[in-house]
Design an enzyme around this catalytic site. Structure first.
Site, PDB file in Angstrom:
ATOM      1  N   SER A   1     -15.245  -9.076  26.948  1.00 38.77           N
ATOM      2  CA  SER A   1     -14.172  -8.539  27.903  1.00 38.77           C
ATOM      3  C   SER A   1     -13.524  -7.369  27.311  1.00 38.77           C
ATOM      4  O   SER A   1     -13.387  -6.910  26.006  1.00 38.77           O
ATOM      5  CB  SER A   1     -13.233  -9.699  27.939  1.00 38.77           C
ATOM      6  OG  SER A   1     -12.122  -9.687  26.766  1.00 38.77           O
ATOM      7  N   LYS A   2     -12.685  -6.528  27.940  1.00 39.70           N
ATOM      8  CA  LYS A   2     -12.017  -5.587  27.532  1.00 39.70           C
ATOM      9  C   LYS A   2     -11.045  -5.844  26.448  1.00 39.70           C
ATOM     10  O   LYS A   2     -10.496  -4.844  25.663  1.00 39.70           O
ATOM     11  CB  LYS A   2     -11.342  -4.707  28.728  1.00 39.70           C
ATOM     12  CG  LYS A   2     -11.085  -5.246  29.983  1.00 39.70           C
ATOM     13  CD  LYS A   2     -10.587  -4.582  31.134  1.00 39.70           C
ATOM     14  CE  LYS A   2      -9.867  -5.210  32.054  1.00 39.70           C
ATOM     15  NZ  LYS A   2     -10.063  -5.128  33.544  1.00 39.70           N
ATOM     16  N   ARG A   3     -10.470  -6.919  26.370  1.00 41.28           N
ATOM     17  CA  ARG A   3      -9.597  -7.409  25.259  1.00 41.28           C
ATOM     18  C   ARG A   3     -10.289  -7.160  23.746  1.00 41.28           C
ATOM     19  O   ARG A   3      -9.457  -6.691  23.027  1.00 41.28           O
ATOM     20  CB  ARG A   3      -9.121  -8.819  25.354  1.00 41.28           C
ATOM     21  CG  ARG A   3      -7.791  -8.658  26.112  1.00 41.28           C
ATOM     22  CD  ARG A   3      -7.600 -10.247  26.448  1.00 41.28           C
ATOM     23  NE  ARG A   3      -8.244 -10.447  27.693  1.00 41.28           N
ATOM     24  CZ  ARG A   3      -8.749 -11.650  27.913  1.00 41.28           C
ATOM     25  NH1 ARG A   3      -8.504 -12.727  27.050  1.00 41.28           N
ATOM     26  NH2 ARG A   3      -9.510 -11.847  29.069  1.00 41.28           N
ATOM     27  N   GLN A   4     -11.617  -7.021  23.691  1.00 39.97           N
ATOM     28  CA  GLN A   4     -12.266  -6.744  22.466  1.00 39.97           C
ATOM     29  C   GLN A   4     -12.361  -5.313  22.322  1.00 39.97           C
ATOM     30  O   GLN A   4     -12.954  -5.017  21.162  1.00 39.97           O
ATOM     31  CB  GLN A   4     -13.657  -7.526  22.409  1.00 39.97           C
ATOM     32  CG  GLN A   4     -13.664  -8.798  21.887  1.00 39.97           C
ATOM     33  CD  GLN A   4     -13.533 -10.208  23.092  1.00 39.97           C
ATOM     34  OE1 GLN A   4     -13.663  -9.684  24.249  1.00 39.97           O
ATOM     35  NE2 GLN A   4     -13.029 -11.098  22.654  1.00 39.97           N
ATOM     36  N   GLY A   5     -11.487  -4.451  22.939  1.00 37.23           N
ATOM     37  CA  GLY A   5     -11.851  -2.938  22.478  1.00 37.23           C
ATOM     38  C   GLY A   5     -12.410  -2.447  23.798  1.00 37.23           C
ATOM     39  O   GLY A   5     -12.494  -2.798  24.798  1.00 37.23           O
TER      40      GLY A   5
END
Ligand code: GLU
Length: 491
Positions: free
Chosen positions: A253-257
Site C-alpha cells: 500500500s502507499k502507506r509503505q512509501g
C-alpha cells in the site's frame, strides 16, 4: 480459434501504482504471447473516486514503458466506446434483459433498512448480506412501486442452494457454496452499473478472450460466472494474478512509501528495470532467468500458464539491484545524457551549460556508473564536485596511520608534483601511473599522500580515487582545493 483479446481495465481513481503496472504487463505479455490484441477500457463508473488527469497520465506512463494498446479511448477501435460512462445505455439495455428473463430483480429497500439489517447481522455475528426481501415482491406490487416513481436498484438473483464451480487458469477448479453468495447490486439507483455488471457486459461485447486481473477479485468470480450464465454467454478464460505483499506480509500500500510508477521514474529508475522487476512479481521464468533486457526477450519467454498463484513479495532491494544492473548496461554516453537533468536539478546548473559540458557529465557517468542504483543519487554523490569551497573537518585529511605534520608535508609534495605536471596528460590513467612512479622513486608512502589528496578533492571519507576526481575537476581546481586543504591544516 478466435483471436486473443486482452484488456487493461483501470479505474481512473489515482495514479498508476506498481500493482496496476504488474497487471498491465501480464495482460500485455499474454496478449503478445497469444499474438492477440491489447485493449484499454476505462472503468470510470465510480465518479466519487475519479481523479482528474489520471487517465491521461496512465496512458502516458504506460507508453513510456513501451506498453502500447491496439484499441482504447485515445486511439479508438471497432468495439467502442472504451469509457464506461459513455456506455450507460448499453448497461441499461442488458440489465433490463436480466429483469425480463427473471435473472435479476428490482429492490426498493431504503438505505436505512439496509443499514439496520447490516447492523443486526453484525450484532448476531452473521455475514452481512441482503435478506432478499424484494425478491419476493409480486409482479403487481413491483409495477405499482415503479409507477409511483420509487427509487430502486437492480440485484442479481443468486441460486439459493448447491455449489458453483469456477475455473481459474492458474488455480484450476474452485468451488463456492451458493449460500455464501449475496444478491449483489448490478445497477445502482442512479442508473449507473456496478463493476460486476459493467465488466461482464463489456468483456463479452468487446470479445475479451482472457481476463487478467488481481486475485482480490476471486471472491466475485462465481458471481461473474453466474452472470455470464444468466445472459447465456460463454465466459472468457480468467487468470487471477497473485497478490503483491510487502516483505512483512501485509498488502502493498502507499502507506509503505513510494508505490507509484511516476515516482520511480522521477527518481531515475529505468523503464526496463521497472518492467523487469514487475514481471518477476508472480512469474518464475524457466531456468531462473532474472534479467530481461527487452520486451522481445520477455515476450519470447513469457507463458501465462506459468504464473504462480501464491502471493508475490515486493522487495525494494531487488528493484535497486535490477536498476543498478540495467544502469550498468547502458552505453556511458547514454547514461551521461540521462544524468543531465538530475545534475542540473541538484546543482542549479542550467541544461545549456551541461549541453556544452557534455564531457563533464560523461566523466561523472564513467565515475559512478558502477555504483549508481538510481539516477537521482547522482546529486548527492557528486555534489562536492561543484562547490566552490568544500566544508569538511580538516581532521579527515589525516590518514589513520599518519600524523598532521606528515599530512602537511604530503599535501605540499602533492601540490608541487601536480603544479609541474603536464596539462596535456591530465587524465585518470596517466595521472595514476605518473603519481605511483613518483611516490615509489621518492620512497614516499601511498597512504600518506593519496588519502589527503583524495579528501581534499572530495571532502568525503569515501569517494572515487584522487586520479578520477582530479581528472573531472581539472588541474586548476584540483590545485586550488589542495591549497585550501593545506591552509586548513596550518591554521
Ligand atoms: N476497474 C477494476 C480495477 O481497477 C478492474 C478489474 C478488472 O481488471 O476486471 O481494479
Amino acid at each position: 480459434m478466435p483471436d486473443a483479446r486482452l484488456r487493461l481495465a483501470p479505474s481512473p481513481t489515482g495514479f498508476l501504482h506498481l500493482g496496476n503496472l504488474r497487471t498491465a504487463i501480464f495482460g500485455y505479455l499474454t496478449a503478445k504471447q497469444l499474438r492477440g490484441h491489447f485493449i484499454l477500457r476505462i472503468e470510470d463508473t465510480d465518479n466519487k473516486r475519479r481523479v482528474q488527469g489520471a487517465e491521461d497520465s496512465l496512458i502516458k506512463v504506460l507508453a513510456q514503458l513501451g506498453i502500447k494498446f491496439d484499441e482504447g479511448p485515445h486511439i479508438g477501435g471497432g468495439y467502442g466506446p472504451y469509457v464506461q460512462t459513455e456506455r450507460l445505455d448499453i448497461y441499461q439495455h442488458y440489465a433490463q434483459k436480466l429483469i425480463d428473463s427473471g435473472k435479476a430483480y428490482y429492490c426498493f429497500c431504503s438505505q436505512e433498512r439496509l443499514e439496520k439489517l447490516r447492523a443486526d447481522q453484525t450484532a448476531s455475528h452473521l455475514p452481512p448480506r441482503y435478506d432478499r426481501a424484494c425478491r419476493r415482491l409480486s409482479a403487481k406490487e413491483i409495477a405499482q412501486r415503479l409507477a409511483a416513481g420509487e427509487k430502486y436498484v437492480i440485484r442479481q438473483k443468486m441460486p439459493t442452494k448447491g455449489e458453483i464451480t469456477v475455473i481459474d487458469a492458474l488455480r484450476g477448479a474452485i468451488t463456492f457454496a451458493a449460500s455464501d453468495l449475496d444478491d449483489q447490486v448490478l445497477m445502482k439507483s442512479n442508473g449507473i452499473p456496478t463493476y460486476q455488471l459493467a465488466s461482464v457486459i463489456d468483456d463479452h461485447l468487446m470479445e475479451i478472450s482472457h481476463v487478467t486481473r488481481g486475485a482480490e477479485w476471486l471472491p466475485s468470480f462465481p458471481k461473474n460466472i453466474l452472470l455470464y450464465q444468466a445472459f447465456g454467454w460463454t465466459p472468457p478464460e480468467f487468470i487471477h494474478l497473485p497478490l503483491i505483499l510487502n516483505k512483512d506480509g501485509g498488502k502493498l500500500s502507499k502507506r509503505q512509501g513510494d508505490v507509484f510508477v511516476e515516482q520511480f521514474l522521477d527518481k531515475g529508475y529505468l523503464p526496463l528495470a521497472l518492467i523487469n522487476f514487475c514481471v518477476l512479481l508472480g512469474w518464475h521464468p524457466q531456468g531462473d532467468q532474472e534479467i530481461f533486457t527487452s520486451w522481445t526477450d520477455l515476450i519470447s519467454q513469457f507463458d501465462y500458464r506459468k504464473i504462480n498463484s501464491s502471493p508475490a513479495i515486493f522487495d525494494l532491494d531487488k528493484l535497486n539491484f535490477l536498476n543498478g544492473y540495467h544502469l550498468r548496461q547502458l552505453p556511458t554516453e547514454q547514461l551521461a545524457e540521462l544524468l543531465i537533468p538530475y545534475l542540473t536539478e541538484n546543482q542549479a546548473l542550467t541544461t545549456e551549460k551541461f549541453k556544452k559540458e557534455f564531457n563533464f557529465s560523461l566523466k561523472i557517468a564513467k565515475l559512478y556508473q558502477e555504483r549508481l542504483k538510481n539516477l537521482n543519487e547522482i546529486g548527492e554523490l557528486s555534489r562536492n564536485l561543484y562547490l566552490d569551497q568544500l566544508n569538511y573537518d580538516p581532521a579527515l585529511l589525516v590518514w589513520k596511520k599518519s600524523t598532521p605534520a606528515a599530512t602537511i608535508e604530503a599535501l605540499k609534495t602533492v601540490i608541487n608534483f601536480l603544479k609541474n605536471y603536464p596539462q596535456a596528460d591530465w587524465e585518470t590513467a596517466k595521472l595514476q601511473t605518473a603519481t605511483m612512479d613518483f611516490l615509489q622513486k621518492n620512497n614516499l608512502s601511498n597512504g600518506d599522500h593519496l588519502w589527503p589528496w583524495r579528501v581534499a578533492l572530495s571532502g568525503l571519507a569515501a569517494s572515487p580515487s584522487p586520479f578520477e576526481l582530479a581528472d573531472i575537476l581539472g588541474q586548476t581546481v584540483t590545485i586550488k582545493r589542495l591549497r585550501r586543504a593545506l591552509q586548513s591544516m596550518q591554521v
